[in-house]
Design a protein around this motif. Sequence first.
Motif, mmCIF file in Angstrom:
data_model
loop_
_atom_site.group_PDB
_atom_site.id
_atom_site.type_symbol
_atom_site.label_atom_id
_atom_site.label_comp_id
_atom_site.label_asym_id
_atom_site.label_seq_id
_atom_site.Cartn_x
_atom_site.Cartn_y
_atom_site.Cartn_z
ATOM 1 N N PRO A 154 0.816 -1.199 0.000
ATOM 2 C CA PRO A 154 0.000 0.000 0.000
ATOM 3 C C PRO A 154 0.854 1.256 0.000
ATOM 4 O O PRO A 154 1.855 1.340 0.698
ATOM 5 C CB PRO A 154 -0.793 -0.108 1.314
ATOM 6 C CG PRO A 154 -0.748 -1.562 1.669
ATOM 7 C CD PRO A 154 0.560 -2.057 1.157
ATOM 8 N N VAL A 155 0.463 2.234 -0.844
ATOM 9 C CA VAL A 155 1.152 3.509 -0.861
ATOM 10 C C VAL A 155 1.044 4.134 0.524
ATOM 11 O O VAL A 155 -0.020 4.184 1.122
ATOM 12 C CB VAL A 155 0.533 4.441 -1.911
ATOM 13 C CG1 VAL A 155 1.174 5.824 -1.834
ATOM 14 C CG2 VAL A 155 0.691 3.868 -3.306
ATOM 15 N N GLY A 156 2.158 4.644 1.019
ATOM 16 C CA GLY A 156 2.114 5.353 2.284
ATOM 17 C C GLY A 156 2.022 4.455 3.500
ATOM 18 O O GLY A 156 1.691 4.932 4.575
ATOM 19 N N ALA A 157 2.279 3.142 3.365
ATOM 20 C CA ALA A 157 2.232 2.260 4.523
ATOM 21 C C ALA A 157 3.262 2.707 5.540
ATOM 22 O O ALA A 157 4.312 3.242 5.204
ATOM 23 C CB ALA A 157 2.501 0.820 4.087
ATOM 24 N N ASP A 158 2.973 2.493 6.833
ATOM 25 C CA ASP A 158 3.871 2.836 7.933
ATOM 26 C C ASP A 158 4.175 4.331 8.003
ATOM 27 O O ASP A 158 5.275 4.738 8.364
ATOM 28 C CB ASP A 158 5.183 2.049 7.829
ATOM 29 C CG ASP A 158 4.955 0.553 7.861
ATOM 30 O OD1 ASP A 158 5.652 -0.170 7.146
ATOM 31 O OD2 ASP A 158 4.049 0.119 8.605
ATOM 32 N N GLY A 159 3.193 5.143 7.615
ATOM 33 C CA GLY A 159 3.349 6.587 7.761
ATOM 34 C C GLY A 159 4.140 7.261 6.668
ATOM 35 O O GLY A 159 4.390 8.469 6.727
ATOM 36 N N ALA A 160 4.553 6.531 5.638
ATOM 37 C CA ALA A 160 5.360 7.131 4.573
ATOM 38 C C ALA A 160 4.575 8.158 3.768
ATOM 39 O O ALA A 160 5.158 9.072 3.191
ATOM 40 C CB ALA A 160 5.898 6.043 3.649
ATOM 41 N N ALA A 161 3.252 8.021 3.715
ATOM 42 C CA ALA A 161 2.459 8.957 2.917
ATOM 43 C C ALA A 161 2.566 10.378 3.450
ATOM 44 O O ALA A 161 2.776 11.329 2.697
ATOM 45 C CB ALA A 161 0.996 8.508 2.893
ATOM 46 N N ALA A 162 2.422 10.539 4.759
ATOM 47 C CA ALA A 162 2.514 11.874 5.355
ATOM 48 C C ALA A 162 3.888 12.475 5.108
ATOM 49 O O ALA A 162 4.011 13.676 4.810
ATOM 50 C CB ALA A 162 2.221 11.802 6.851
ATOM 51 N N GLU A 163 4.922 11.646 5.197
ATOM 52 C CA GLU A 163 6.278 12.135 4.961
ATOM 53 C C GLU A 163 6.449 12.550 3.506
ATOM 54 O O GLU A 163 7.092 13.566 3.202
ATOM 55 C CB GLU A 163 7.292 11.051 5.329
ATOM 56 C CG GLU A 163 8.741 11.503 5.184
ATOM 57 C CD GLU A 163 9.732 10.406 5.558
ATOM 58 O OE1 GLU A 163 10.938 10.584 5.313
ATOM 59 O OE2 GLU A 163 9.277 9.370 6.096
ATOM 60 N N THR A 164 5.867 11.764 2.583
ATOM 61 C CA THR A 164 5.953 12.086 1.162
ATOM 62 C C THR A 164 5.306 13.435 0.869
ATOM 63 O O THR A 164 5.864 14.266 0.149
ATOM 64 C CB THR A 164 5.262 10.994 0.321
ATOM 65 O OG1 THR A 164 5.953 9.756 0.501
ATOM 66 C CG2 THR A 164 5.270 11.350 -1.162
ATOM 67 N N VAL A 165 4.126 13.663 1.445
ATOM 68 C CA VAL A 165 3.440 14.931 1.232
ATOM 69 C C VAL A 165 4.239 16.084 1.831
ATOM 70 O O VAL A 165 4.392 17.146 1.214
ATOM 71 C CB VAL A 165 2.015 14.886 1.836
ATOM 72 C CG1 VAL A 165 1.360 16.264 1.753
ATOM 73 C CG2 VAL A 165 1.165 13.849 1.104
ATOM 74 N N GLU A 166 4.786 15.873 3.021
ATOM 75 C CA GLU A 166 5.542 16.944 3.690
ATOM 76 C C GLU A 166 6.784 17.307 2.895
ATOM 77 O O GLU A 166 7.117 18.482 2.724
ATOM 78 C CB GLU A 166 5.926 16.496 5.100
ATOM 79 C CG GLU A 166 6.627 17.579 5.906
ATOM 80 C CD GLU A 166 6.917 17.140 7.333
ATOM 81 O OE1 GLU A 166 7.578 17.906 8.056
ATOM 82 O OE2 GLU A 166 6.484 16.035 7.704
ATOM 83 N N ARG A 167 7.483 16.293 2.383
ATOM 84 C CA ARG A 167 8.723 16.544 1.648
ATOM 85 C C ARG A 167 8.467 17.126 0.262
ATOM 86 O O ARG A 167 9.387 17.681 -0.347
ATOM 87 C CB ARG A 167 9.526 15.247 1.508
ATOM 88 C CG ARG A 167 10.152 14.774 2.817
ATOM 89 C CD ARG A 167 11.114 13.649 2.600
ATOM 90 N NE ARG A 167 10.534 12.542 1.863
ATOM 91 C CZ ARG A 167 11.136 11.392 1.628
ATOM 92 N NH1 ARG A 167 12.361 11.200 2.064
ATOM 93 N NH2 ARG A 167 10.542 10.434 0.961
ATOM 94 N N ALA A 168 7.247 17.013 -0.246
ATOM 95 C CA ALA A 168 6.939 17.505 -1.593
ATOM 96 C C ALA A 168 6.973 19.022 -1.675
ATOM 97 O O ALA A 168 7.109 19.581 -2.773
ATOM 98 C CB ALA A 168 5.568 16.986 -2.037
#
Length: 230
Positions: A154-168
């Motif tokens: 899954p996209v963003g599993a283990d909290g990676a989604a929030a980090e991806t959005v923040e780093r964008a």
Amino acid sequence: MTIRVLIADDHAAIRAGLGLMLGGDPDVEVVGEAADGEVAVRNARTLRPDVVLMDIRMPRMDGIEATRTIVGEGLADVLVLTTFDLDEYVFGALRAGAAGFLLKSTSAAALLDAVRRVAAGEGVVAPEVTRTLLDAFATSRPGGSGSPEQGHTPVGADGAAAETVERAGLTARELEVLAALARGLSNGQISAGLHITEATTKTHVSHLLAKLGCSSRVQAAILAREAGIA
């Protein structure tokens, strides 16, 4: 401008039927067919269609892998056609970058409208269905009640989604547009809600997709929901 379409389905009768549904429109040209995913990729590389109508369950290479390759190489936008509503294979195709999906029982008018919208860079899932789809993705995350597609993380599993959005590094306006995508809103609805033109909305969508590394607005919406943005 004529919209060039490639039809990928392992049943000849379905390919013929889809061709007839599209062939009567002067703005759409069916430029090729494929009976499996490998041929779909090969024909997309050769014919460079605007839109690929993609079946999911095909021999040799399935529609999920074919979608991932076609979208990853920037060959065309992909519209998934399936007999099943919101099954794990649809999830896999959307995660692979498909612009949306339709049931194979859809009408000719709805199919033509979907092809036009995909060619114009819009998603093709109706807002009310999009919300159901995104909710289903949300419950398929770790700790949720659903089951994600087999073999796909899954996209963003283990909290990676929030980090991806923040780093964008999205602007405040782009975050507003992303939240609207997560609610399943169309460009027209986003424009009305934010009091901006549709051209400006399309620009914001294009920019946030590039920043997030997403290949479709559906992917961005999934990422947003998994990051807690809605």
